[in-house]
Scaffold this active site. Structure first.
Site, PDB file in Angstrom:
ATOM      1  N   GLU A 286      75.676  48.351 -48.912  1.00 15.01           N
ATOM      2  CA  GLU A 286      74.292  47.916 -48.736  1.00 15.01           C
ATOM      3  C   GLU A 286      74.047  46.448 -49.041  1.00 15.01           C
ATOM      4  O   GLU A 286      73.025  46.111 -49.639  1.00 15.01           O
ATOM      5  CB  GLU A 286      73.400  48.791 -49.617  1.00 15.01           C
ATOM      6  N   HIS A 310      71.243  55.579 -44.995  1.00 16.08           N
ATOM      7  CA  HIS A 310      71.670  55.454 -46.390  1.00 16.08           C
ATOM      8  C   HIS A 310      71.690  53.980 -46.840  1.00 16.08           C
ATOM      9  O   HIS A 310      71.078  53.624 -47.845  1.00 16.08           O
ATOM     10  CB  HIS A 310      73.061  56.090 -46.559  1.00 16.08           C
ATOM     11  N   GLU A 311      72.377  53.157 -46.076  1.00 15.49           N
ATOM     12  CA  GLU A 311      72.485  51.746 -46.493  1.00 15.49           C
ATOM     13  C   GLU A 311      71.117  51.070 -46.472  1.00 15.49           C
ATOM     14  O   GLU A 311      70.800  50.252 -47.333  1.00 15.49           O
ATOM     15  CB  GLU A 311      73.502  50.993 -45.632  1.00 15.49           C
ATOM     16  N   HIS A 314      69.050  51.803 -49.556  1.00 10.50           N
ATOM     17  CA  HIS A 314      69.407  50.977 -50.717  1.00 10.50           C
ATOM     18  C   HIS A 314      68.533  49.726 -50.814  1.00 10.50           C
ATOM     19  O   HIS A 314      68.477  49.100 -51.876  1.00 10.50           O
ATOM     20  CB  HIS A 314      70.869  50.543 -50.637  1.00 10.50           C
ATOM     21  N   GLU A 333      72.584  55.650 -56.341  1.00  6.94           N
ATOM     22  CA  GLU A 333      73.074  56.479 -55.225  1.00  6.94           C
ATOM     23  C   GLU A 333      72.295  57.790 -55.063  1.00  6.94           C
ATOM     24  O   GLU A 333      72.147  58.282 -53.941  1.00  6.94           O
ATOM     25  CB  GLU A 333      74.565  56.772 -55.402  1.00  6.94           C
ATOM     26  N   ASP A 388      85.320  52.715 -60.498  1.00  7.50           N
ATOM     27  CA  ASP A 388      85.951  53.294 -59.296  1.00  7.50           C
ATOM     28  C   ASP A 388      86.638  54.622 -59.604  1.00  7.50           C
ATOM     29  O   ASP A 388      86.730  55.496 -58.749  1.00  7.50           O
ATOM     30  CB  ASP A 388      87.008  52.351 -58.716  1.00  7.50           C
ATOM     31  N   TYR A 396      75.660  60.992 -56.131  1.00 11.16           N
ATOM     32  CA  TYR A 396      74.983  61.068 -54.832  1.00 11.16           C
ATOM     33  C   TYR A 396      74.222  62.387 -54.679  1.00 11.16           C
ATOM     34  O   TYR A 396      73.003  62.420 -54.582  1.00 11.16           O
ATOM     35  CB  TYR A 396      75.999  60.975 -53.692  1.00 11.16           C
TER      36      TYR A 396
HETATM   37  N1  BES Z   1      77.184  51.551 -52.360  1.00  9.97           N
HETATM   38  C1  BES Z   1      77.956  52.563 -51.727  1.00  9.97           C
HETATM   39  C2  BES Z   1      79.422  52.267 -51.732  1.00  9.97           C
HETATM   40  C3  BES Z   1      79.970  52.074 -53.143  1.00  9.97           C
HETATM   41  C4  BES Z   1      79.519  52.817 -54.222  1.00  9.97           C
HETATM   42  C5  BES Z   1      80.948  51.144 -53.341  1.00  9.97           C
HETATM   43  C6  BES Z   1      80.035  52.597 -55.502  1.00  9.97           C
HETATM   44  C7  BES Z   1      81.483  50.933 -54.620  1.00  9.97           C
HETATM   45  C8  BES Z   1      81.024  51.655 -55.699  1.00  9.97           C
HETATM   46  C9  BES Z   1      77.459  52.844 -50.316  1.00  9.97           C
HETATM   47  O1  BES Z   1      76.078  52.732 -50.203  1.00  9.97           O
HETATM   48  C10 BES Z   1      77.757  54.270 -50.023  1.00  9.97           C
HETATM   49  O2  BES Z   1      77.363  55.091 -50.802  1.00  9.97           O
HETATM   50  N2  BES Z   1      78.407  54.588 -48.932  1.00  9.97           N
HETATM   51  C11 BES Z   1      78.667  55.949 -48.549  1.00  9.97           C
HETATM   52  C12 BES Z   1      77.653  56.354 -47.514  1.00  9.97           C
HETATM   53  C13 BES Z   1      77.424  57.810 -47.318  1.00  9.97           C
HETATM   54  C14 BES Z   1      76.999  58.511 -48.586  1.00  9.97           C
HETATM   55  C15 BES Z   1      76.400  58.039 -46.232  1.00  9.97           C
HETATM   56  C16 BES Z   1      80.079  55.970 -48.013  1.00  9.97           C
HETATM   57  O3  BES Z   1      80.711  54.907 -48.039  1.00  9.97           O
HETATM   58  O4  BES Z   1      80.590  56.988 -47.634  1.00  9.97           O
HETATM   59 ZN    ZN Z   2      75.087  54.264 -51.401  1.00 10.89          ZN
END
Ligand code: BES
Ligand code: ZN
Length: 615
Positions: A286, A310-311, A314, A333, A388, A396
């Site tokens: 995002e 989703h993005e 954010h 999230e 991570d 989520y």
């Molecule tokens: N912000 C996240 C990706 C992220 C989270 C990177 C924590 C590093 C640490 C992004 O918004 C995300 O959640 N992407 C999901 C989208 C899905 C839930 C629709 C993905 O990458 O799968």
């Molecule tokens: Zn996210």
């Protein structure tokens, strides 16, 4: 074509910056925020594809908090620091002394800079290293165009420090500006106003006037063209995938309009998308004004565009209202997953939104059986671990279910007012889970007493697993699929009489995910022959089928699976497959595929998959 300048009344609050979370203790930063904060940073960087490095300087504008302090501590990881200069109170520049401590595996290396006075500005001259955890460098053959190199950043959670020496904590916010040099035939873009990148000449400027947490500073560079979708939205992509991306995501403006109506005006001006190569380890990121997007969601039928919802979501939850530490990731999230689904309901209708809820809830319930109880709490306890490593669908989907629960208990009307006010109250601020609980208590629980107790809310937030009365989203469409599945499995219905022509990708996913994990090979090959599942062009559907096939020892998928694993670097679509292969006695085969695929993966994905094979 020219990008329309999209004028907006930038929320004044966004121009302020400070440490906003009062009770935040971020275990993942070395920064001495009580002494001094950086309020603005200016980047001047060369994108050096030959040496896979960013090289130049960052200039921090400093605001001192403690009169006796003379030291600035920054986070770094795998950076080479050449020298540090500072501007004193009288405007003169001097050399500063600095020490770069030994590297910690999680936090990186603490950079301590000493001044003789309370400096106005500090300039750190540095370069990143090829293995920077927050950057991926791709050679031309790894791109869609095959002609130009590509690079991009992924700073969340604590990777900004691998390409910028910075106070790398979501508890604080900075504005930024940048001057970026690339080869002339490459375009750079950032999570900022991109009007200084519209003429492709290798020399670009950027300005981000709204204060953001450092994990949202982002850059991408490659053979990028762009196309407008609406007055507020455009896509940057390699020319080979630009038109397909525009066709897939042309509902983006509608999504923005609907979200504005529900949760208050979008605060960031433009909302553009950057299409990344398939090795991008996430679905999306995002980055403000410019979400980074995996090309694996360009399915041709808009079936995976919840990613854009989703993005975009954010832009309210996360970018406007930010988690103060990575233990509070669910605030970011969980709210985003909830808002995402509300957007999907507005744009694509209730039935699809509920299907998406049900798929995610089923995924969560399966996951809860496999991970350690403490990691199933919304308010994570990281105990020094890398954020991570604790990453899962708990923040989520459990977060989303909690908010659906509150919506159901209080009614949508009251809950919507609560969420909208929450975004307004905490706009351009960071908060901890404890602060959220206080806010929730005052503005919802106690405002309408007798609906949800504080104990119940705390059970959701601080206890492992799901409360016994957690929502369990069900979909009529899925019930029908289940009935057909049973009829087929018990021999009452033939495969070719299933109404699959009318099934959406979601119904397919539900169907595949709910087939028995011990289906006989003959049944597997019948399914495959009937529906050509091994050759599925929808990445999510292919993934679901491969998971089933690996579990069932159905080997006809292997050539296609090899291609999938080698061609895609999105962790969610590959990591569970590697794990399943190892678990089901295919370690050698998987390792061989991995050796071939690994150079094309992002450092983050490499780390995750290395760990699978080290076990
Ligand atoms: N912000 C996240 C990706 C992220 C989270 C990177 C924590 C590093 C640490 C992004 O918004 C995300 O959640 N992407 C999901 C989208 C899905 C839930 C629709 C993905 O990458 O799968
Ligand atoms: Zn996210």
């Amino acid at each position: 074509m020219k990008l329309t300048a999209f004028a907006t009344s930038l929320a004044l609050a966004g121009l302020s910056h400070s440490v906003t979370a009062t009770q935040a203790v971020d275990q993942h930063t070395y920064a001495n925020l009580d002494d001094v904060i950086s309020t603005h940073l200016h980047l001047d960087l060369d994108v050096d594809f030959a040496d896979k490095q960013l090289e130049g300087f960052v200039e921090h504008t400093l605001e001192w908090k403690n009169t006796s302090a003379r030291t600035l501590v920054l986070d770094t990881r795998d950076l080479e620091v050449d020298k540090v200069m500072y501007q004193g109170r009288n405007g003169q520049w001097h050399k500063a002394s600095f020490t770069l401590a030994k590297r910690d595996d999680v936090k990186g290396a603490k950079l301590t800079i000493r001044f003789k006075e309370q400096a106005k500005k500090a300039r750190v001259y540095y370069n990143s290293l090829p293995q920077a955890s927050g950057l991926q460098w791709l050679t031309p053959v790894q791109t869609a165009s095959k002609t130009h190199p590509f690079m991009y950043s992924q700073s969340q959670a604590i990777h900004a420090r691998s390409w910028i020496p910075v106070q790398d904590t979501p508890a604080m916010r900075v504005t930024y500006s940048a001057r970026i040099n690339t080869p002339e035939d490459v375009r750079a873009v950032m999570s900022a106003d991109n009007s200084g990148a519209l003429i492709k000449d290798g020399d670009y400027w950027f300005d981000m006037p709204q204060a953001i947490p450092p994990y949202l500073i982002a850059i991408g560079a490659g053979n990028l063209e762009y196309k407008e979708m609406s007055h507020q939205t455009a896509i940057f992509a390699e020319p080979q995938i630009l038109d397909a991306s525009v066709a897939e995501f042309n509902d983006t403006q509608t999504m923005i309009n609907k979200t504005n109506a529900m949760y208050g005006e979008y605060a960031w001006g433009r909302y553009d998308l950057l299409m990344l190569p398939p090795s991008f380890p996430f679905g999306g990121m995002e980055n403000p004004r410019l979400s980074f997007i995996t090309p694996t969601v360009v399915a041709g039928d808009k079936s995976l565009v919840n990613l854009i919802a989703h993005e975009l979501a954010h832009s309210w939850s996360g970018n406007l209202v930010t988690n103060a530490t990575w233990e509070d990731l669910w605030l970011n999230e969980g709210f985003t997953s909830y808002v995402e689904n509300r957007i999907m309901e507005e744009v694509f209708g209730r039935e699809r939104a509920v299907m998406e809820q049900a798929l995610d809830a089923a995924g969560l319930r399966a996951l809860l059986k496999t991970i350690a109880a403490p990691d199933t709490r919304l308010n994570l306890k990281l105990n020094g671990r890398d954020p991570d490593d604790a990453f899962s669908s708990v923040p989520y989907t459990k977060g989303q279910l909690f908010l659906i629960y509150l919506e159901e208990q209080f009614g949508r009307e009251k809950f919507d007012v609560f969420v909208k006010d929450y975004f307004k109250t905490y706009a351009f601020k960071s908060l901890t889970t404890a602060e959220f609980v206080e806010y929730l208590k005052k503005n919802l629980l106690e405002k309408y007493p007798g609906v949800v107790s504080l104990e119940k809310a705390k059970e959701w937030i601080f206890e492992p697993g799901l409360p016994s009365d957690a929502p369990n989203p069900t979909s009529d469409a899925f019930d029908k699929v289940d009935a057909h599945t049973q009829a087929w499995l018990t021999g009452k219905q033939d495969l070719n009489s299933l109404p699959t022509d009318s099934w959406s990708v979601h119904e397919w996913l539900h169907f595949i995910n709910n087939l028995p994990r011990d289906l006989a090979p003959t049944k597997m090959s019948k399914l495959d022959k009937a529906f050509n599942l091994t050759q599925s062009t929808n990445a999510e559907r292919a993934f679901a089928w491969y998971m089933l096939a690996v579990g069932n020892g159905y080997e006809a998928i292997y050539p296609a699976l090899d291609k999938h694993l080698t061609g895609i670097g999105r962790r969610k679509l590959i990591v569970p497959l590697y794990k399943a292969l190892v678990k089901h006695g295919k370690r050698d085969w998987a390792y061989q595929v991995y050796q071939n695929a690994r150079p094309g993966y992002h450092p983050l994905a490499q780390g995750t998959i290395d760990a699978i094979f080290e076990q």
